[in-house]
Design a protein around this motif. Structure first.
Motif, PDB file in Angstrom:
ATOM      1  N   ARG A   5     -13.631 -21.120 -44.297  1.00  0.00           N
ATOM      2  CA  ARG A   5     -13.279 -22.330 -44.051  1.00  0.00           C
ATOM      3  C   ARG A   5     -12.631 -22.660 -42.703  1.00  0.00           C
ATOM      4  O   ARG A   5     -12.757 -23.499 -41.806  1.00  0.00           O
ATOM      5  CB  ARG A   5     -12.463 -23.185 -45.132  1.00  0.00           C
TER       6      ARG A   5
ATOM      7  N   LEU B 148     -14.712 -21.635 -39.943  1.00  0.00           N
ATOM      8  CA  LEU B 148     -15.857 -22.780 -39.659  1.00  0.00           C
ATOM      9  C   LEU B 148     -15.264 -23.788 -38.710  1.00  0.00           C
ATOM     10  O   LEU B 148     -15.928 -24.463 -37.775  1.00  0.00           O
ATOM     11  CB  LEU B 148     -16.352 -23.530 -40.673  1.00  0.00           C
TER      12      LEU B 148
ATOM     13  N   ARG C  41     -16.025 -32.010 -47.342  1.00  0.00           N
ATOM     14  CA  ARG C  41     -17.597 -31.644 -47.290  1.00  0.00           C
ATOM     15  C   ARG C  41     -17.869 -30.302 -47.219  1.00  0.00           C
ATOM     16  O   ARG C  41     -19.003 -30.234 -47.350  1.00  0.00           O
ATOM     17  CB  ARG C  41     -18.207 -32.802 -46.358  1.00  0.00           C
ATOM     18  N   PHE C  42     -17.239 -29.691 -46.318  1.00  0.00           N
ATOM     19  CA  PHE C  42     -17.511 -28.164 -46.404  1.00  0.00           C
ATOM     20  C   PHE C  42     -16.888 -27.002 -47.085  1.00  0.00           C
ATOM     21  O   PHE C  42     -17.221 -25.926 -46.945  1.00  0.00           O
ATOM     22  CB  PHE C  42     -17.280 -27.712 -44.642  1.00  0.00           C
TER      23      PHE C  42
ATOM     24  N   ASN D  89     -19.611 -30.007 -53.111  1.00  0.00           N
ATOM     25  CA  ASN D  89     -18.360 -29.748 -52.280  1.00  0.00           C
ATOM     26  C   ASN D  89     -17.259 -30.429 -52.877  1.00  0.00           C
ATOM     27  O   ASN D  89     -17.325 -31.020 -53.807  1.00  0.00           O
ATOM     28  CB  ASN D  89     -18.610 -30.251 -50.745  1.00  0.00           C
TER      29      ASN D  89
ATOM     30  N   LYS E  29     -23.508 -25.539 -47.397  1.00  0.00           N
ATOM     31  CA  LYS E  29     -21.944 -25.412 -47.098  1.00  0.00           C
ATOM     32  C   LYS E  29     -21.938 -24.073 -46.244  1.00  0.00           C
ATOM     33  O   LYS E  29     -21.912 -22.877 -46.701  1.00  0.00           O
ATOM     34  CB  LYS E  29     -21.228 -25.375 -48.350  1.00  0.00           C
TER      35      LYS E  29
ATOM     36  N   THR F  45     -20.025 -21.871 -45.207  1.00  0.00           N
ATOM     37  CA  THR F  45     -18.797 -20.893 -45.587  1.00  0.00           C
ATOM     38  C   THR F  45     -19.188 -19.921 -47.026  1.00  0.00           C
ATOM     39  O   THR F  45     -19.948 -20.151 -47.680  1.00  0.00           O
ATOM     40  CB  THR F  45     -17.806 -22.044 -45.975  1.00  0.00           C
TER      41      THR F  45
ATOM     42  N   HIS G 218     -23.673 -31.571 -40.852  1.00  0.00           N
ATOM     43  CA  HIS G 218     -24.041 -30.353 -41.421  1.00  0.00           C
ATOM     44  C   HIS G 218     -24.493 -29.587 -39.825  1.00  0.00           C
ATOM     45  O   HIS G 218     -24.759 -30.271 -38.920  1.00  0.00           O
ATOM     46  CB  HIS G 218     -25.385 -30.093 -42.451  1.00  0.00           C
TER      47      HIS G 218
END
Length: 401
Positions: free
Chosen positions: A205, A208, A126-127, A121, A147, A149, A224
């Motif tokens: 993203r 999310l 972090r995502f 990441n 991740k 995404t 997570h």
């Protein structure tokens, strides 16, 4: 810069699309990364959303296609073996126990591969996925945790070919692996190993963030999350606490459009073209579900078997009524009050499908939804895009018009 000669492969003469440019698959693009490289030359054949060639790629990869007279193969793909497993000594900070990371590290440590395509990441987020070619175990471990995404894993293909690497491990999800298999012979590799994870319902993203904001009590601290076998979404937070939200309490009206159109049009939930697949949906709670598809996958798993506790896969319950009832409920964006959602979750956890039957429940639910999505939005694609195994699965149910 690549200097063209008469013997330069045709794809090296192609140009990657600039960031933000419209992709050939248009709104169905899964952002796999192929078009971020000169391998865009092959996109009309390689892209799963432009040219569904699952049967051909399955034959090339495994030496045969799945047997549609065998229920497990219809659902879970070509395989030699399935089991439930977990690491005896889990990797700290791994999403589960760290089986995927351990296999990748062992392959590097033993010199079986020179690099591992995985997803770290960015420092800022972090995502936010950042595909890399890891050359050390430390770089692999920096990629632990999913991740959720869309991730351009194949954006490193040019780097792979130009590096001179001959033995490579790629970790990825179905749409990425379909495109990878289609261009595999052009990479100049002596041996490609593919470690897959099952994948469903990825988001951008921004999507999310909408999901986290809508669903979690503390979206800013989520490390997570996963849709688990107890019919709850499990959010792990920075302080180690687990927040559980019932599937049936999700705000379907707000979230119905959050998933990427590519994911709503995908029928490769179980990553059928990987050599080895590590997920969770066919295993008891707390274990991971491993599917060995071919001899290459067996060799990969054998590297870490002495580090695993294993048990046979199991199957319990009957999914079909639950799936049939869920089809119109999702279609009409029904959301239960939280008290009712929690109660239903408790009841279904006790009497509902478990193990492989839970896996079939999840596949049935998503395939029926996706079939309807394609039928309504891309009717001209329906016949060619939906693989035969998916048509057989969807054919068990009555669908709304």
């Amino acid at each position: 810069m690549t200097i063209s000669t008469p013997n330069t492969p045709k794809h090296k003469k192609a140009k990657a699309l600039r960031p933000g440019a419209r992709r050939p698959a248009k709104e169905l693009c899964s952002e796999c990364g192929l078009c971020d490289t000169y391998y865009i030359h092959y996109v009309k054949d390689a892209c799963a959303f432009l040219n569904q060639q699952f049967d051909n790629l399955e034959q090339e990869t495994h030496g045969r296609t799945r047997n549609l007279d065998n229920e497990n193969e219809t659902y879970f793909g070509v395989h030699q073996d399935m089991m439930a497993a977990r690491k005896k000594q889990p990797i700290e900070g791994a999403q589960w126990t760290g089986i995927v990371s351990t296999i990748a590290c062992e392959m590097l440590n033993q010199g079986i591969v020179e690099g591992v395509v995985c997803v770290q990441n960015t420092q800022e987020d972090r995502f936010q996925p950042m595909p890399v070619i890891a050359r050390t175990p430390e770089e692999v471990l920096a990629a632990k945790v999913n991740k959720p995404t869309l991730s351009p894993n194949l954006s490193v293909l040019e780097e792979i070919e130009n590096s001179g690497m001959k033995k490579l491990l790629v970790i990825g999800v179905g749409c990425q692996i379909q495109a990878l298999r289609a261009v595999e012979k052009q990479l100049g590799l002596e041996k490609l190993y593919v470690l897959g994870t099952p994948c469903v319902d990825n988001v951008t993203r921004e999507g999310l963030q909408k999901f986290l904001d809508t669903t979690s009590k503390s979206p800013e601290t989520v490390v997570h999350y996963e849709f688990m076998q107890d019919f709850r979404v499990h959010f792990k937070h920075e302080d180690g606490t687990i927040e559980k939200v019932p599937f049936f309490g999700l705000n379907t009206k707000k979230l119905k459009d959050v998933f990427a159109p590519s994911c709503m049009s995908c029928f490769d939930y179980v990553n059928g073209l990987a050599d080895l697949v590590v997920g969770y949906m066919g295993a008891p709670f707390g274990w991971q579900w491993i599917t060995v598809r071919n001899e290459t996958g067996k060799q990969m798993l054998d590297l870490v078997m002495n580090q695993l506790d294993t048990q046979p896969v199991m199957s319990q319950g009957d999914r079909k009524n639950a799936v049939q009832q869920s089809i119109p409920a999702y279609d009409q964006a029904v959301t239960l009050p939280m008290w009712a959602a929690k109660l239903m979750g408790v009841v279904i956890e006790k009497i509902g499908p478990k193990g492989l039957e839970y896996g079939r429940f999840s596949i049935d639910s998503h395939f029926t939804r996706n079939y309807l999505y394609v039928k309504r939005n891309y009717p001209e694609k329906l016949e060619a895009h939906v693989p035969e195994f998916a048509k057989k699965i969807v054919g068990q149910y009555k669908l709304p018009k």
